[in-house]
Design an enzyme around this catalytic site. Structure first.
Site, PDB file in Angstrom:
ATOM      1  N   TYR A 177      46.689   6.268  -0.560  1.00 42.63           N
ATOM      2  CA  TYR A 177      47.251   6.905  -1.763  1.00 42.63           C
ATOM      3  C   TYR A 177      46.382   8.089  -2.196  1.00 42.63           C
ATOM      4  O   TYR A 177      46.874   9.205  -2.383  1.00 42.63           O
ATOM      5  CB  TYR A 177      47.340   5.847  -2.854  1.00 42.63           C
ATOM      6  CG  TYR A 177      47.657   6.320  -4.253  1.00 42.63           C
ATOM      7  CD1 TYR A 177      48.940   6.744  -4.599  1.00 42.63           C
ATOM      8  CD2 TYR A 177      46.684   6.280  -5.253  1.00 42.63           C
ATOM      9  CE1 TYR A 177      49.234   7.125  -5.899  1.00 42.63           C
ATOM     10  CE2 TYR A 177      46.971   6.652  -6.552  1.00 42.63           C
ATOM     11  CZ  TYR A 177      48.252   7.085  -6.883  1.00 42.63           C
ATOM     12  OH  TYR A 177      48.531   7.456  -8.174  1.00 42.63           O
ATOM     13  N   ALA A 178      45.081   7.828  -2.339  1.00 43.50           N
ATOM     14  CA  ALA A 178      44.170   8.877  -2.802  1.00 43.50           C
ATOM     15  C   ALA A 178      44.175  10.066  -1.836  1.00 43.50           C
ATOM     16  O   ALA A 178      44.150  11.224  -2.254  1.00 43.50           O
ATOM     17  CB  ALA A 178      42.757   8.316  -2.935  1.00 43.50           C
ATOM     18  N   VAL A 226      47.212  -3.646 -13.412  1.00 43.02           N
ATOM     19  CA  VAL A 226      46.500  -4.739 -14.086  1.00 43.02           C
ATOM     20  C   VAL A 226      47.106  -5.124 -15.440  1.00 43.02           C
ATOM     21  O   VAL A 226      47.188  -6.307 -15.774  1.00 43.02           O
ATOM     22  CB  VAL A 226      44.981  -4.437 -14.187  1.00 43.02           C
ATOM     23  CG1 VAL A 226      44.677  -3.262 -15.108  1.00 43.02           C
ATOM     24  CG2 VAL A 226      44.213  -5.666 -14.626  1.00 43.02           C
ATOM     25  N   PHE A 230      48.223  -8.963 -16.238  1.00 41.57           N
ATOM     26  CA  PHE A 230      47.668  -9.794 -17.318  1.00 41.57           C
ATOM     27  C   PHE A 230      48.762 -10.186 -18.320  1.00 41.57           C
ATOM     28  O   PHE A 230      48.753 -11.294 -18.859  1.00 41.57           O
ATOM     29  CB  PHE A 230      46.511  -9.069 -18.009  1.00 41.57           C
ATOM     30  CG  PHE A 230      45.245  -8.980 -17.171  1.00 41.57           C
ATOM     31  CD1 PHE A 230      45.131  -9.657 -15.960  1.00 41.57           C
ATOM     32  CD2 PHE A 230      44.151  -8.238 -17.614  1.00 41.57           C
ATOM     33  CE1 PHE A 230      43.963  -9.585 -15.191  1.00 41.57           C
ATOM     34  CE2 PHE A 230      42.971  -8.167 -16.864  1.00 41.57           C
ATOM     35  CZ  PHE A 230      42.881  -8.834 -15.643  1.00 41.57           C
ATOM     36  N   GLY A 245      35.729 -10.836  -9.706  1.00 42.67           N
ATOM     37  CA  GLY A 245      35.041 -11.091 -10.974  1.00 42.67           C
ATOM     38  C   GLY A 245      35.350 -10.089 -12.076  1.00 42.67           C
ATOM     39  O   GLY A 245      34.802 -10.183 -13.174  1.00 42.67           O
ATOM     40  N   ARG A 332      35.444   5.064 -12.971  1.00 39.82           N
ATOM     41  CA  ARG A 332      36.013   6.414 -13.049  1.00 39.82           C
ATOM     42  C   ARG A 332      35.859   6.906 -14.475  1.00 39.82           C
ATOM     43  O   ARG A 332      36.625   6.521 -15.355  1.00 39.82           O
ATOM     44  CB  ARG A 332      37.505   6.400 -12.712  1.00 39.82           C
ATOM     45  CG  ARG A 332      37.848   5.875 -11.354  1.00 39.82           C
ATOM     46  CD  ARG A 332      39.323   6.152 -11.108  1.00 39.82           C
ATOM     47  NE  ARG A 332      39.807   5.323 -10.056  1.00 39.82           N
ATOM     48  CZ  ARG A 332      40.892   4.564 -10.135  1.00 39.82           C
ATOM     49  NH1 ARG A 332      41.606   4.548 -11.249  1.00 39.82           N
ATOM     50  NH2 ARG A 332      41.284   3.848  -9.132  1.00 39.82           N
TER      51      ARG A 332
END
Ligand code: NAD
Ligand code: UDP
Length: 370
Positions: A177-178, A226, A230, A245, A332
């Protein structure tokens, strides 16, 4: 000088029914000054805007080049948003990721060059890839302490003009992607250099807000970004999964602040043309584990009827969660001085408020679904 004083402007928004597109569309249509020509193969997120008399929507694929060219010819500016931009797919469907982040938008850039139209191309903060500090970690095997302030360690701060791009090996497909976005940026820049294409490149830093992605099993399938992962866990009373983690950091930028920046670009073409802008909120940095804790707290406050819910997180390895070929960006942190100076823009919404506004909307939207 702002162009807002001039005649109405037509903005072509490609990907107008996505997360960023739907917010941009709502904001453009709130100004009588703007007409919008929009293309997207989805439409659910913009259902309430489709009847607007200043919005002409084409529920189609941007691979329909004659339609794209028709819209571009009739527009003053083109905002190009279409992409596959979901990290779970970078390793599962890398050819589609490369095509949708380079091949298709490059054709759009060529059409803009041919018709002398201003292209506002959405890229990504991921072009910066692995940070220099993460590269250094590999050699030392040590995790650096978190700097006490942004200024404490300039290696962390990503600058549009100065920071080198470091991507991982080819077999580590996370970087598909990047790499595709980076090539797109270079191709857009080259079209500016050789053919006089007027362009602006936007590098978003983890925008979050209402309508981001989908809730798996309710209005989509797979692994979203994310925030939606969540939210799914909170809605379904499951543990929030922390990849490795949850130690990696992001700056989470409220979508309405981000749209302010795009509106400032569209209102100031002479300032925005020829520029690459980092758009992010440096003061909203959190580790993913901190984001999970914030979301649990916020959910407790906004949905107290769930008091029996055993709120918890669960550590999972990246290989378990994403499969082979995944690698994370550890940090970032954007330098936003250029956007502040050139556009007069600064993000305003802190992370707790961003989360409160975002979660209220999710809870309303999915009240009867979970
Ligand atoms: P999104 O997935 O919500 O929106 C993309 C939209 O494009 C979707 O509505 C999709 O249906 C549409 N689309 C994709 N391919 C299409 C095609 N071939 N034809 C027609 N429609 C098509 O994503 P988003 O978060 O709104 O991101 C928009 C842009 O911003 C992308 O280019 C992405 O890479 C970039 N970006 C976003 C973020 C962020 O924080 N949201 C971060 C970095 C980069
Ligand atoms: N992540 C996580 N749990 C999840 C989903 C994502 O810990 O359920 C992590 C992911 O590994 C990354 C960060 O959250 O470190 C941000 O992921 P996202 O997909 O939102 O976007 P990215 O910034 O990586 O493009």
């Amino acid at each position: 000088m702002s162009s807002m004083s001039h005649s109405p402007q037509t903005i072509c928004v490609l990907g107008c029914a996505g997360f960023i597109g739907s917010h941009l569309l709502a904001r453009l249509l709130a100004h009588e000054h703007y007409m919008v020509l929009g293309i997207d193969r989805e439409k659910n997120k913009i259902a309430d805007l489709i009847g607007n008399p200043r919005f002409n929507f084409f529920n189609d694929d941007i691979k329909n080049e004659s339609l794209v060219e028709w819209c571009i010819q009739r527009s003053d500016a083109v905002v190009s948003l279409t992409a596959i931009c979901n990290p779970a797919l970078y390793t599962q469907k890398p050819t589609e990721v490369i095509e949708s982040n380079f091949l298709h938008p490059y054709k759009i850039a060529q059409i803009c060059a041919r018709h002398k139209k201003w292209l506002v191309q959405f890229s990504t903060s991921e072009v910066y890839g692995r940070t220099i500090s993460s590269f250094a970690n590999d050699a030392t095997g040590k995790t650096p302490d978190r700097p006490s302030s942004v200024e404490a360690n300039s290696d962390y701060i990503l600058s549009e003009e100065k920071t080198p791009f470091i991507l991982g090996p080819v077999a580590t497909q996370r970087w598909s992607y990047a790499c595709a976005k980076q090539l797109l940026e270079r191709a857009v820049f080259a079209l500016g250099f050789e053919e006089g294409l007027a362009f602006t490149i936007v590098r978003p830093f983890n925008f979050i807000g209402a309508r981001m992605d989908y809730i798996p099993g309710i209005d989509g399938e797979g692994t979203p970004r994310v925030l939606a992962c969540f939210m799914e866990a909170l809605l379904k009373k499951k543990p929030l999964k922390l990849v490795d983690g949850g130690k990696n950091r992001r700056v989470f930028t409220y979508i309405e602040d981000a749209i302010d920046a795009v509106m400032a670009m569209l209102a100031n073409p002479s300032a925005a043309k020829g520029q690459i802008f980092n758009i992010g909120n440096p003061t909203n940095e959190a580790t993913v584990a901190e984001l999970a804790a914030l979301m649990i707290d916020c959910h407790k406050q906004l949905a107290p009827e769930n008091s029996s819910y055993n709120y918890r997180t669960e550590d999972v390895s990246a290989a378990q969660f994403y499969g082979a070929g995944y690698e994370d960006s550890d940090r970032r942190m954007p330098d936003i001085a250029k956007a502040q100076k050139v556009l007069g823009w600064s993000p305003k919404t802190n992370l707790p408020e961003t989360m409160r506004l975002t979660m209220m909307d999710y809870l309303k939207q999915y009240a009867h679904a979970a």
